[in-house]
Design an enzyme around this catalytic site. Structure first.
Site, PDB file in Angstrom:
ATOM      1  N   GLU A   1      -1.309  50.638  -2.549  1.00 43.68           N
ATOM      2  CA  GLU A   1      -1.228  51.621  -3.631  1.00 43.68           C
ATOM      3  C   GLU A   1      -2.518  52.393  -3.830  1.00 43.68           C
ATOM      4  O   GLU A   1      -2.491  53.556  -4.240  1.00 43.68           O
ATOM      5  CB  GLU A   1      -0.862  50.927  -4.948  1.00 43.68           C
ATOM      6  CG  GLU A   1      -0.501  51.924  -6.038  1.00 43.68           C
ATOM      7  CD  GLU A   1      -0.522  51.343  -7.438  1.00 43.68           C
ATOM      8  OE1 GLU A   1      -0.237  52.089  -8.389  1.00 43.68           O
ATOM      9  OE2 GLU A   1      -0.836  50.148  -7.579  1.00 43.68           O
TER      10      GLU A   1
ATOM     11  N   ASP B   1      20.449  27.704  25.448  1.00 41.26           N
ATOM     12  CA  ASP B   1      20.864  28.809  26.309  1.00 41.26           C
ATOM     13  C   ASP B   1      22.289  28.597  26.819  1.00 41.26           C
ATOM     14  O   ASP B   1      22.514  27.836  27.757  1.00 41.26           O
ATOM     15  CB  ASP B   1      19.881  28.896  27.484  1.00 41.26           C
ATOM     16  CG  ASP B   1      20.093  30.131  28.328  1.00 41.26           C
ATOM     17  OD1 ASP B   1      20.799  31.050  27.865  1.00 41.26           O
ATOM     18  OD2 ASP B   1      19.556  30.176  29.456  1.00 41.26           O
TER      19      ASP B   1
ATOM     20  N   LYS C   1      -9.431  54.430 -10.899  1.00 42.50           N
ATOM     21  CA  LYS C   1      -8.422  54.140  -9.872  1.00 42.50           C
ATOM     22  C   LYS C   1      -8.189  55.384  -9.021  1.00 42.50           C
ATOM     23  O   LYS C   1      -8.056  56.495  -9.521  1.00 42.50           O
ATOM     24  CB  LYS C   1      -7.112  53.652 -10.491  1.00 42.50           C
ATOM     25  CG  LYS C   1      -6.490  54.580 -11.515  1.00 42.50           C
ATOM     26  CD  LYS C   1      -5.223  53.964 -12.105  1.00 42.50           C
ATOM     27  CE  LYS C   1      -4.652  54.835 -13.224  1.00 42.50           C
ATOM     28  NZ  LYS C   1      -3.442  54.257 -13.842  1.00 42.50           N
TER      29      LYS C   1
ATOM     30  N   LYS D   1      -6.059  47.947  -5.294  1.00 38.64           N
ATOM     31  CA  LYS D   1      -5.131  48.140  -6.411  1.00 38.64           C
ATOM     32  C   LYS D   1      -3.747  47.702  -5.957  1.00 38.64           C
ATOM     33  O   LYS D   1      -3.223  48.198  -4.960  1.00 38.64           O
ATOM     34  CB  LYS D   1      -5.097  49.599  -6.855  1.00 38.64           C
ATOM     35  CG  LYS D   1      -4.254  49.808  -8.106  1.00 38.64           C
ATOM     36  CD  LYS D   1      -4.278  51.248  -8.572  1.00 38.64           C
ATOM     37  CE  LYS D   1      -3.650  51.385  -9.970  1.00 38.64           C
ATOM     38  NZ  LYS D   1      -2.379  50.697 -10.146  1.00 38.64           N
TER      39      LYS D   1
ATOM     40  N   ARG E   1       0.861  44.354 -14.831  1.00 41.95           N
ATOM     41  CA  ARG E   1      -0.424  43.910 -15.366  1.00 41.95           C
ATOM     42  C   ARG E   1      -0.169  42.825 -16.409  1.00 41.95           C
ATOM     43  O   ARG E   1       0.643  43.001 -17.324  1.00 41.95           O
ATOM     44  CB  ARG E   1      -1.134  45.105 -16.002  1.00 41.95           C
ATOM     45  CG  ARG E   1      -2.488  44.794 -16.625  1.00 41.95           C
ATOM     46  CD  ARG E   1      -3.581  44.660 -15.588  1.00 41.95           C
ATOM     47  NE  ARG E   1      -4.874  44.461 -16.227  1.00 41.95           N
ATOM     48  CZ  ARG E   1      -5.646  45.438 -16.676  1.00 41.95           C
ATOM     49  NH1 ARG E   1      -5.255  46.700 -16.580  1.00 41.95           N
ATOM     50  NH2 ARG E   1      -6.824  45.162 -17.205  1.00 41.95           N
TER      51      ARG E   1
END
Length: 608
Positions: A183, A439, A205, A23, A28
C-alpha cells in the site's frame, strides 16, 4: 483512546531525523492488555475481539510470557498478509462484515490474520507515549525479543503478533513495496511523541498509487461525481465513482463535454463510451477502485481498449526493473493465456509459490514457443543475469535461486513454465520433506492415485505424521510429509518410504507396484520412493505444467480427495479462484514440519 493519525504526502521526506516503515492496508487497532484476554479496539473505540478470534486466542496462549509486563498497550494494524509487505484489504473487509461466530471461526482457519505492531504506548503500566519515537521503538524491539515474538514481519509465521521493521532508506523500501504491490510507506520523525486523535505532520504516509484507465460514462450534477468503467466480456462494468484530483479547468472541461454530448436524465448526464481518463487508486475491493482520484485525460485511447484484463494488469504492474518482451505472445493458446496472463498468474500466486522455491536450486523446463511444444531443461544460470537474481554453485553447476518476485517474473518472461525443486535447500544436505509420487498408468486411471493417497494418509495418521496432498499437474497425486530442517538424512528417510511402499505392495499386490519399467507395471499404481533422493527433483506446489490445458500442481485439502476429484479441474484460472475461496492448503507446511516427531517413527521401524 483514539490513535494518532497520519498526513498524506506525495514524496517521502529525506533526512536523518526520519524513520520509515511499511504501510499495511488493514484495520488500525489499539491492543489494551491488562488481564488474560486483551481488548482489541478500533480507531472508533469499538471492541473487535469477536471479529479476530485467532489473534485473541494467540495472545491468550502466550499470556504466561506477557503477564510480568502487564498492563500493556500497543498500537498497530490488523492485517491479512499476502507477503512481507502487503495486506489484502478485500479479505480484511470481508472479515469485518461477518457477524456469525461460526462463519468467522471458519474464515480464521483458512485466512488467519496478524496484528502488526508499530508502537508501544504502555509497558508494565508505565506510560511510553510521551517518550520520543526512537526510544519507543527500541523499547518495542526489546520487549518483543524478551517474549520471543518476531521483530520483523513474516507472513508465513504462525505467531500472530509481529513488530514492524524500521528502515533508514525510504527509496529502497518504496521500491520493495512497489515490487510486492504493497500500500505504501510511512515516514515518522524519530523525535515525535504519540498524541491521541490528532493528524500530525510528524507522521506522514506516501501511498503506492496505481493508475487505471477507465471510460467516463456518467456525471451527477447533484453531488459532482463522475462515474467510469471498463468492458468485461463485452459488457460495460462500472468500477469507479470519483470527483477529487481535478483542477477547476479539468472539471469544467469534462462537465462541458457531458453537457454538449451527453443525454440528460434529471440531475445526471449519461455519455456513450467515447472519453477515457486515468484514475489513481490504491486497490480494487472487488466492486470499486479504492480511494480514487482523477489523474489525467487519455483522449488518445480507444474506449474498447479499456478492459477488465487491462485493469487487472494496471492494478498489479510489473516491477520497473524486470524487462518484459512480447507480452501478447500466446503461451497456452487452447485456453487463451498469453505471456502477460502467465506473468499475472505468477504475481498473484507468488506468496504461495515462492516459499517452496526459496533457496532451492532450480531445474526449469522452458517452452520458448508456448505449450505444448518444444521444450528444454535448464539448470545452469546464464552468465549475464539481473542484479536481483542470486545463484548457488553446486558441484559444476551454477543454479538459479528464485528468492524474490523479480526473479520469478524474469524466469516467467523466459517462458519457464515448470519449476522443479529438490527435497532440500542450499542450507542443508538433509531433506526438508518426504514426497510420495503416486503415478497411475494414465489420466483415465486417476482414481488409483486418489485411492492410494487416502491409504497413504491412513498410514501417516497411524504414525502421527501430518501429511499434505497436491495434484501433480499431470495424471497423478503427490503426498508430502514435512520434516524438521537439518534433522534426518536421506538414508534415514528411505527406511520409512521403502517400508511404506513395500508394505502397500505386499498388502495389495494387484493395486500397487514399485516396478520402475512402465511396460511391467500392468496398469497398477506406481509408488516411486527411489526418486526421493539427493539431487532428484519434483514439481513445485503451484507451478504450472507445459501441457495444453495449463494445469497447475495444486495443493488440496484432504476432504477434496474423493470420487469427484479430477486433475483437469486445476487450471490457472481455477487455481486463482481457489485462492479467494479456500486460501492455501499448504499454509502451515513448514511450521508443522518443525513439530513432526519423525524420530519416533524411525525408532518404531528399527525395532519392529
Amino acid at each position: 483512546m483514539k490513535p494518532m493519525l497520519l498526513t498524506d504526502v506525495n514524496e517521502a521526506p529525506i533526512g536523518e531525523e526520519w524513520l520509515y516503515e511499511t504501510k499495511y492496508d488493514g484495520f488500525r487497532c489499539i491492543l489494551v492488555w491488562e488481564e488474560e484476554e486483551p481488548i482489541l479496539k478500533s480507531r472508533n473505540d469499538n471492541v473487535l475481539n469477536h471479529l479476530f478470534p485467532e489473534i485473541i486466542e494467540f495472545c491468550m496462549r502466550i499470556y504466561d510470557r506477557i503477564k510480568p509486563l502487564l498492563p500493556l498497550v500497543l498500537d498497530g494494524e490488523v492485517v491479512y498478509l499476502t507477503n512481507h509487505f502487503k495486506s489484502n484489504f478485500s479479505i480484511v473487509q470481508k472479515r469485518g462484515r461477518m457477524q456469525n461466530k461460526d462463519v468467522i471461526a471458519e474464515h480464521a482457519k483458512h485466512f488467519p490474520f496478524h496484528y502488526v505492531v508499530f508502537d508501544l504506548l504502555k509497558l508494565k503500566g508505565e506510560e511510553q507515549s510521551n517518550r520520543y519515537l526512537k526510544t519507543r521503538k527500541q523499547q518495542l524491539t526489546k520487549f518483543f525479543t524478551a517474549v520471543k515474538l518476531p521483530t520483523t514481519i513474516n507472513y508465513q509465521d504462525g505467531q500472530l503478533l509481529q513488530a514492524i521493521e524500521n528502515f533508514e532508506d525510504s527509496e529502497m523500501l518504496l521500491q520493495t513495496i512497489r515490487a510486492n504491490n504493497g500500500e505504501g510507506i510511512i515516514a515518522k520523525k524519530k523525535t515525535s511523541k504519540w498524541v491521541s486523535n490528532i493528524r500530525s505532520t510528524d507522521w506522514l504516509k506516501l501511498k503506492n498509487w496505481r493508475y487505471i484507465t477507465v471510460i467516463v460514462n456518467k456525471y451527477d450534477k447533484g453531488n459532482g461525481y463522475f462515474h467510469g468503467g471498463v468492458y468485461q466480456q463485452g459488457t460495460f462494468n462500472e468500477v469507479v465513482i470519483f470527483r477529487h484530483g481535478m483542477t477547476d479547468k479539468e472539471r469544467k472541461t469534462l462537465v462541458t463535454f457531458f453537457q454538449n454530448n451527453g443525454t440528460k436524465r434529471q440531475e445526471t448526464w449519461e455519455l456513450e463510451p467515447s472519453i477515457c481518463v486515468d484514475i489513481a487508486c490504491i486497490d480494487f475491493d472487488g466492486s470499486k477502485l479504492r480511494e480514487p482520484r482523477f489523474h489525467a485525460f487519455r483522449l488518445e485511447i480507444n474506449p474498447e481498449a479499456c478492459t477488465w484484463l487491462q485493469m487487472q494488469r494496471q492494478l498489479l504492474p510489473i516491477p520497473n526493473n524486470v524487462q518484459i518482451t512480447h507480452p501478447d505472445k500466446p503461451v497456452w493458446p487452447e485456453i487463451g493465456i498469453t505471456k502477460d496472463g502467465y506473468l499475472h498468474y505468477l504475481q498473484m500466486i507468488s506468496s504461495y509459490l515462492l516459499p517452496f522455491l526459496y533457496d532451492r536450486p532450480l531445474t526449469l523446463i522452458r517452452y520458448p514457443h508456448g505449450a505444448p511444444g518444444e521444450s528444454f531443461y535448464q539448470k545452469s544460470s546464464p552468465e549475464k543475469i539481473p542484479d536481483f537474481v542470486t545463484t548457488a554453485r553446486i558441484a559444476d553447476t551454477n543454479f538459479i535461486l528464485c528468492n524474490n518476485i523479480e526473479t520469478l517474473l524474469w524466469l516467467g518472461n523466459q517462458l519457464a513454465l515448470e519449476f522443479h525443486i529438490p527435497f532440500q535447500t542450499i542450507r542443508t544436505e538433509k531433506p526438508t520433506e518426504i514426497v510420495f509420487d503416486l503415478d497411475p498408468p494414465s489420466v483415465d486411471e486417476f482414481s488409483l492415485a486418489m485411492q492410494g493417497a487416502r491409504q497413504l494418509k491412513e498410514i501417516c495418521d497411524y504414525f502421527h505424521l501430518q501429511s499434505f496432498v497436491k495434484t501433480s499437474g499431470g495424471k497423478g497425486l503427490q503426498l508430502y510429509i514435512p520434516l524438521p530442517e537439518h534433522a534426518f538424512s536421506y538414508e534415514e528417510v528411505r527406511i520409512f518410504t521403502e517400508f511404506v511402499c513395500k508394505f502397500l505392495c505386499k498388502q495389495q499386490p494387484d493395486f500397487y507396484t514399485i516396478e520402475r519399467l512402465k511396460k511391467n507395471r500392468q496398469k497398477k499404481l506406481y509408488l516411486d520412493y527411489v526418486q526421493h533422493a539427493e539431487g532428484k527433483t519434483i514439481i513445485s506446489p503451484y507451478s504450472t505444467r507445459g501441457n495444453n490445458k495449463g494445469l497447475v500442481a495444486t495443493p488440496l485439502n484432504w476432504d477434496e480427495v474423493n470420487e469427484q476429484l479430477r486433475p483437469e479441474k486445476f487450471t490457472i484460472p481455477t487455481v486463482l479462484a481457489r485462492m479467494k475461496d479456500i486460501g492455501n492448503p499448504f499454509r502451515n507446511f513448514r511450521e508443522i514440519g518443525e513439530k513432526q516427531d519423525f524420530k519416533s517413527v524411525l525408532h518404531h521401524l528399527r525395532n519392529s
